[in-house]
Design an enzyme around this catalytic site. Structure first.
Site, PDB file in Angstrom:
ATOM      1  N   ASP A  41     -14.219  18.315 -30.192  1.00 26.88           N
ATOM      2  CA  ASP A  41     -14.299  19.612 -29.229  1.00 26.88           C
ATOM      3  C   ASP A  41     -13.272  19.635 -28.417  1.00 26.88           C
ATOM      4  O   ASP A  41     -12.441  18.982 -29.046  1.00 26.88           O
ATOM      5  CB  ASP A  41     -15.013  18.430 -28.027  1.00 26.88           C
ATOM      6  CG  ASP A  41     -16.940  19.074 -28.314  1.00 26.88           C
ATOM      7  OD1 ASP A  41     -17.178  19.699 -29.384  1.00 26.88           O
ATOM      8  OD2 ASP A  41     -17.446  18.293 -27.254  1.00 26.88           O
ATOM      9  N   LYS A  63     -16.194  23.874 -27.501  1.00 23.02           N
ATOM     10  CA  LYS A  63     -16.876  23.606 -26.770  1.00 23.02           C
ATOM     11  C   LYS A  63     -15.959  23.804 -25.181  1.00 23.02           C
ATOM     12  O   LYS A  63     -15.799  22.217 -24.774  1.00 23.02           O
ATOM     13  CB  LYS A  63     -17.465  22.396 -26.763  1.00 23.02           C
ATOM     14  CG  LYS A  63     -18.770  21.958 -27.942  1.00 23.02           C
ATOM     15  CD  LYS A  63     -18.927  23.365 -28.246  1.00 23.02           C
ATOM     16  CE  LYS A  63     -20.278  23.097 -26.926  1.00 23.02           C
ATOM     17  NZ  LYS A  63     -21.453  24.459 -27.290  1.00 23.02           N
ATOM     18  N   MET A 184     -17.387  20.933 -13.515  1.00 25.88           N
ATOM     19  CA  MET A 184     -17.865  22.209 -14.461  1.00 25.88           C
ATOM     20  C   MET A 184     -17.789  23.549 -13.293  1.00 25.88           C
ATOM     21  O   MET A 184     -19.233  23.764 -13.049  1.00 25.88           O
ATOM     22  CB  MET A 184     -18.510  22.226 -15.690  1.00 25.88           C
ATOM     23  CG  MET A 184     -18.315  21.473 -16.821  1.00 25.88           C
ATOM     24  SD  MET A 184     -19.805  21.319 -17.908  1.00 25.88           S
ATOM     25  CE  MET A 184     -20.686  20.027 -17.506  1.00 25.88           C
TER      26      MET A 184
END
Length: 265
Positions: A41, A63, A184
């Site tokens: 990732d 990602k 996030m």
């Protein structure tokens, strides 16, 4: 076909931790070194790849929130194909594979393909971020538990407008004395702030930590009422974690004036 039967491949999901290579577990290092192919990732520190064997094939499968990403279905197809070809596959993921790392989805799809997958845990960013500030996530005087929650809504066919009932979560956190760790959440900080304020006081301590555990780590300590403005004035962006709760009282009392001067908040 007989070669595949006599030499079946393997697959391991490995948590690369928050970024600092020194925070890797020994089990993670062993798995990385054993791999013949690694699917990596974007948020994985390149320094961690020095533990891979020189002949190992490294495939970057980006990602990262807000950026162009390799489709999840394509990553899973690559993993399944490599295992069936007899490779020792490591899927290297930032943080922990089972905490907002889509590790559960990958394990499910591998099992559907008849492949069992091992998992090696990594230190998740929310824990590393608070530890870097010298603040616990739980404390007998301030927090009886901790909630890890994503601030990023699912996209695609199964998307919903707001999958998290922030008001209910705020009320629960207030009544049960819980620390909230929001992953996030920077892009939606304004909405999250306004919803949390329906159940938590405006003076609830908050910290926002960007690039946890890395040399470029930055953070602010503020209050819930000033969350969005603090993020904007400090110029913080992803990857960041937002932590809300009374465990931060000591940090606020000890360092908030200096942090306000530094970041103009």
């Amino acid at each position: 076909m007989s070669n595949l039967t006599s030499n079946p491949g393997t697959c391991t999901l490995v948590g690369a931790g928050p970024g600092d290579p020194d925070l890797l577990t020994l089990k993670a290092v062993k798995a990385i070194h054993a791999a013949t192919v690694l699917f990596v990732d974007d948020l994985v520190n390149e320094a961690i790849l020095t533990y891979a064997r020189p002949e190992a094939r490294i495939v970057h499968v980006g990602k990262r929130g807000g950026c162009k990403s390799t489709p999840q279905a394509f990553i899973e197809k690559l993993m399944i194909t490599a295992v069936r070809e007899g490779e020792c596959v490591v899927r290297l993921k930032g943080g922990d594979p089972f905490i907002f790392g889509r590790g559960g989805e990958e394990v499910e799809h591998l099992r559907e393909a008849g492949i069992e997958c091992a998992v090696v845990n990594g230190i998740t960013a929310g824990l590393a971020a608070m530890t870097s500030l010298g603040v616990p996530l739980t404390h007998r005087d301030h927090a009886q538990g901790v909630v890890f929650v994503t601030g990023h809504a699912r996209t695609g066919a199964a998307a919903v407008d707001d999958p998290t009932d922030w008001r209910a979560l705020a009320a629960t956190a207030h009544n049960a004395r819980l620390t909230l760790v929001i992953y996030m959440g920077v892009a939606g900080a304004g909405h999250i702030q306004s919803e949390l304020l329906q159940g938590l006081p405006g003076d609830t301590p908050v910290a926002v930590i960007q690039h946890a555990s890395l040399p470029q780590q930055r953070h602010i300590a503020t209050t819930l009422a000033c969350l969005q403005s603090g993020i904007a004035q400090a110029g913080l962006a992803s990857p960041s974690v937002i932590v809300v709760g009374d465990v931060l009282q000591g940090l606020i009392a000890a360092g908030l004036p200096q942090m306000r001067d530094q970041f103009g908040t």
